[in-house]
Design a protein around this motif. Structure first.
Motif, short mmCIF file in Angstrom:
data_model
loop_
_atom_site.label_atom_id
_atom_site.label_comp_id
_atom_site.label_asym_id
_atom_site.label_seq_id
_atom_site.Cartn_x
_atom_site.Cartn_y
_atom_site.Cartn_z
N PRO A 234 -40.09 -4.01 -13.78
CA PRO A 234 -38.66 -3.83 -14.11
C PRO A 234 -38.49 -3.69 -15.61
CG PRO A 234 -39.12 -6.12 -13.55
CD PRO A 234 -40.37 -5.36 -13.23
N ASN A 235 -37.51 -2.87 -16.01
CA ASN A 235 -37.20 -2.70 -17.42
C ASN A 235 -35.68 -2.69 -17.56
OD1 ASN A 235 -36.53 -1.11 -19.96
ND2 ASN A 235 -38.75 -1.33 -20.19
N PRO A 236 -35.13 -3.51 -18.45
CA PRO A 236 -33.66 -3.62 -18.57
C PRO A 236 -32.99 -2.34 -19.08
CG PRO A 236 -34.76 -4.83 -20.34
CD PRO A 236 -35.83 -4.43 -19.37
N TRP A 237 -33.78 -1.39 -19.63
CA TRP A 237 -33.20 -0.17 -20.18
C TRP A 237 -33.29 1.02 -19.21
CZ3 TRP A 237 -37.08 -0.98 -24.67
CH2 TRP A 237 -36.71 -2.10 -25.41
N ALA A 238 -33.94 0.83 -18.08
CA ALA A 238 -34.23 1.96 -17.19
C ALA A 238 -32.97 2.71 -16.76
CB ALA A 238 -35.01 1.48 -15.96
N GLU A 239 -31.94 1.99 -16.36
CA GLU A 239 -30.71 2.64 -15.90
C GLU A 239 -29.96 3.28 -17.06
OE1 GLU A 239 -26.59 1.56 -13.43
OE2 GLU A 239 -28.18 0.07 -13.67
N LEU A 240 -29.98 2.63 -18.22
CA LEU A 240 -29.26 3.12 -19.39
C LEU A 240 -29.76 4.50 -19.82
CD1 LEU A 240 -27.16 2.41 -21.62
CD2 LEU A 240 -29.08 1.48 -22.94
N TYR A 241 -31.09 4.68 -19.82
CA TYR A 241 -31.69 5.92 -20.30
C TYR A 241 -32.09 6.87 -19.18
CZ TYR A 241 -31.95 3.78 -24.93
OH TYR A 241 -31.64 3.20 -26.13
N ASP A 242 -31.77 6.54 -17.95
CA ASP A 242 -32.16 7.34 -16.79
C ASP A 242 -31.75 8.81 -16.97
OD1 ASP A 242 -32.75 8.42 -14.37
OD2 ASP A 242 -31.49 7.07 -13.18
N PRO A 243 -32.70 9.77 -16.96
CA PRO A 243 -32.35 11.19 -17.15
C PRO A 243 -31.43 11.76 -16.09
CG PRO A 243 -34.70 10.83 -17.55
CD PRO A 243 -34.16 9.55 -16.95
N PHE B 139 -32.66 10.73 -23.00
CA PHE B 139 -33.06 10.80 -21.59
C PHE B 139 -34.53 10.40 -21.51
CE2 PHE B 139 -29.75 14.11 -22.09
CZ PHE B 139 -28.80 13.57 -21.23
N ILE B 140 -34.77 9.22 -20.99
CA ILE B 140 -36.13 8.67 -20.93
C ILE B 140 -36.35 8.09 -19.54
CG2 ILE B 140 -37.75 7.00 -21.91
CD1 ILE B 140 -36.03 7.03 -24.47
N GLY B 141 -37.32 8.64 -18.83
CA GLY B 141 -37.62 8.13 -17.49
C GLY B 141 -38.16 9.23 -16.59
N ARG B 142 -37.95 9.08 -15.29
CA ARG B 142 -38.47 10.06 -14.33
C ARG B 142 -37.70 11.38 -14.46
NH1 ARG B 142 -39.16 5.24 -11.34
NH2 ARG B 142 -41.34 5.00 -10.69
N ASP B 143 -38.44 12.47 -14.39
CA ASP B 143 -37.83 13.79 -14.43
C ASP B 143 -36.91 13.93 -13.22
OD1 ASP B 143 -37.17 16.47 -14.40
OD2 ASP B 143 -39.18 17.16 -14.90
N PRO B 144 -35.61 14.21 -13.43
CA PRO B 144 -34.67 14.25 -12.29
C PRO B 144 -34.94 15.38 -11.31
CG PRO B 144 -33.59 15.00 -14.30
CD PRO B 144 -34.92 14.45 -14.70
N VAL B 145 -35.69 16.41 -11.70
CA VAL B 145 -35.96 17.52 -10.78
C VAL B 145 -37.44 17.59 -10.42
CG1 VAL B 145 -34.00 18.88 -11.55
CG2 VAL B 145 -36.20 19.13 -12.72
N GLY B 146 -38.20 16.57 -10.75
CA GLY B 146 -39.62 16.57 -10.45
C GLY B 146 -40.00 15.42 -9.54
N PRO B 147 -41.27 15.32 -9.19
CA PRO B 147 -41.74 14.21 -8.36
C PRO B 147 -41.68 12.89 -9.14
CG PRO B 147 -43.59 15.51 -9.12
CD PRO B 147 -42.36 16.26 -9.53
N ASP B 148 -41.86 11.79 -8.44
CA ASP B 148 -41.71 10.47 -9.05
C ASP B 148 -42.77 10.15 -10.10
OD1 ASP B 148 -39.46 9.98 -7.60
OD2 ASP B 148 -40.43 8.72 -6.08
N ASN B 149 -43.86 10.92 -10.13
CA ASN B 149 -44.90 10.62 -11.12
C ASN B 149 -44.89 11.57 -12.31
OD1 ASN B 149 -45.66 12.66 -9.42
ND2 ASN B 149 -47.75 11.94 -9.08
N VAL B 150 -43.73 12.24 -12.54
CA VAL B 150 -43.53 13.05 -13.74
C VAL B 150 -42.39 12.42 -14.54
CG1 VAL B 150 -42.89 15.30 -14.67
CG2 VAL B 150 -44.36 15.16 -12.66
N TYR B 151 -42.63 12.18 -15.83
CA TYR B 151 -41.67 11.48 -16.68
C TYR B 151 -41.34 12.34 -17.90
CZ TYR B 151 -43.63 7.70 -13.88
OH TYR B 151 -44.07 6.94 -12.84
N ILE B 152 -40.15 12.16 -18.44
CA ILE B 152 -39.75 12.90 -19.64
C ILE B 152 -39.19 11.94 -20.69
CG2 ILE B 152 -39.23 15.01 -18.35
CD1 ILE B 152 -36.25 14.35 -18.64
N ALA B 153 -39.28 12.38 -21.93
CA ALA B 153 -38.65 11.68 -23.06
C ALA B 153 -38.03 12.74 -23.94
CB ALA B 153 -39.68 10.86 -23.83
#
Length: 333
Positions: free
Chosen positions: A209-218, A169-183
Motif C-alpha cells: 500500500p502507498n498513501p499517494w497511489a490514489e492522488l497520483y493515479d493516471p 500522473f504516476i502509477g499504472r498506465d490507464p490504457v495498458g496492462p497492470d504491469n505497465v507503469y508511467i511517470a
C-alpha cells in the motif's frame, strides 16, 4: 535480452547524437504475462514489469496526452553580487507566472557571485516562434524586480508537461496492462516527481500500500479540471483545422536561408525544409509521427516542434522529445 524473473525495466528516450550513430529508441511494446519492448536498434527487451519514464509516455497514443498539454518555458541566468538576494523560492501571480531561484558560484579565481535563475513567459509548444523577444521580456521583468543584476550569463528554454489538474500522473498506465507503469506530468518539478515515482511505483510493483497511489493515479478524473481539459483540447483541435487551411511559411525552397527552417506546401501535403549552414537542403514530412499534426520551426532552438502534443525533432528530423518515438519521414527532392 531477457531480464531475470521479477525484474523491472524502465524505457527512456534520448536525442540521437548524430545521424550515423542514433541512440536506440523503444519503438513498440507488446504486453502479456511477460512484456516485450522492441527497440530501433533491433534487440527486444523482455521483463515482468515495465516503467515508461520518458517525460511523456511513448506507449500511449491519446489518453494521457489529452490531460497534459506541453508548454515551452524561457529562462535566464543573471549574475548578481554574492548575498545580494536572499535565498528563497520566489514567484508571482501572473499567468504565465514568473519563477526565481538562486545558485551560488565560486570561480577558480576565488571570485564569489550568485546566479539568479528566472523563468517564465511560457507558451504552448509549437504555437509561437518569438523566443528572443520572450527572453528580452524576461530580462526586463527581472531587472525591474532585481535591480542589482550585473549581467545576463545564460539564456535557454525548455518544455514542461502541465497536467490539467496540477498533479503528476504516476502509477499504472490507464490504457495498458497492470504491469505497465508511467511517470509523467512533471510540470517543471522532475526531481520531486522522480523521487515520488521511484517510491510509489516500487510499492505498486511489490503489492504494498502507498498513501499517494490514489492522488497520483493516471486514470483519475476530477470535475474541477474539466474546464481546463476542455480548453486545452479545443486548442489542439484548432491546430488540426489550421493545418488544413494554411499553405505554409514559404512557397519555394529558395526562400529558406542557411541555418533556418520553414514549412512549405507540397501538393496536398506539407514539407519541413531545413537549409544547413553549408547550403544543403534537408526535406522531411511535416507530419508529426505521433498523431499527424503539422510541426512548426523553432528558430531559437533550431528544432521542429509539434503544436498539438509536444513532440520535438532536431533540425534534421531526428526525434528528441516524445510522445513521438520516430523521426520525421525523409522526403526525396
Amino acid at each position: 535480452m531477457d531480464t531475470k524473473a521479477g525484474e523491472t525495466v524502465s524505457i527512456w528516450m534520448q536525442s540521437a547524437p548524430s545521424a550515423d550513430a542514433p541512440t536506440p529508441l523503444a519503438e513498440d511494446l507488446q504486453a502479456d504475462v511477460c512484456i516485450s519492448v522492441r527497440t530501433s536498434a533491433g534487440p527486444t527487451v523482455r521483463a515482468n514489469h515495465i516503467v515508461v519514464a520518458t517525460n511523456t509516455p511513448v506507449t500511449d497514443i491519446v489518453s494521457i496526452h489529452t490531460k497534459q498539454p506541453p508548454y515551452t518555458s524561457y529562462v535566464i541566468g543573471a549574475r548578481v553580487p554574492s548575498g545580494a538576494v536572499t535565498k528563497a523560492l520566489y514567484w508571482d501571480t501572473a499567468d504565465p507566472y514568473h519563477y526565481v531561484r538562486l545558485q551560488r558560484f565560486s570561480s577558480a579565481l576565488g571570485i564569489d557571485y550568485d546566479i539568479l535563475i528566472v523563468g517564465g513567459e511560457d507558451h504552448k509548444t509549437g504555437q509561437a516562434d518569438d523566443g528572443r523577444q520572450r527572453h528580452a521580456a524576461l530580462e526586463n521583468w527581472t531587472r525591474l524586480h532585481f535591480p542589482m543584476i550585473e549581467k545576463i550569463e545564460f539564456r535557454w528554454s525548455g518544455q514542461v508537461m502541465e497536467p490539467v489538474d496540477g498533479l503528476a500522473f504516476i502509477g499504472r498506465d490507464p490504457v495498458g496492462p497492470d504491469n505497465v507503469y508511467i511517470a509523467t506530468g512533471d510540470s517543471g518539478m522532475g526531481m520531486t516527481h522522480g523521487t515520488i515515482a521511484g517510491m510509489l511505483i516500487t510499492d505498486l510493483i511489490l503489492g504494498r500500500p502507498n498513501p499517494w497511489a490514489e492522488l497520483y493515479d493516471p486514470s483519475r478524473k476530477t470535475l474541477r479540471s474539466l474546464l481546463e481539459y476542455a480548453k486545452e483540447n479545443i486548442n489542439v483541435a484548432q491546430q488540426y483545422v489550421s493545418d488544413l487551411t494554411t499553405t505554409g511559411d514559404v512557397k519555394s525552397v529558395d526562400e529558406v536561408a542557411p541555418g533556418q527552417g520553414a514549412i512549405m506546401g507540397w501538393g496536398p501535403s506539407k514539407v519541413a525544409i531545413y537549409r544547413d549552414e553549408d547550403g544543403r537542403v534537408h526535406r522531411h514530412s511535416a507530419l508529426c509521427r505521433h498523431l499527424g499534426c503539422i510541426v512548426q520551426w523553432n528558430s531559437l532552438e533550431n528544432t521542429w516542434d509539434c503544436p498539438c502534443h509536444g513532440s520535438r525533432y532536431d533540425r534534421y528530423g531526428e526525434v528528441i522529445n516524445g510522445p513521438a518515438n520516430r523521426g520525421l519521414k525523409r522526403v526525396e527532392e
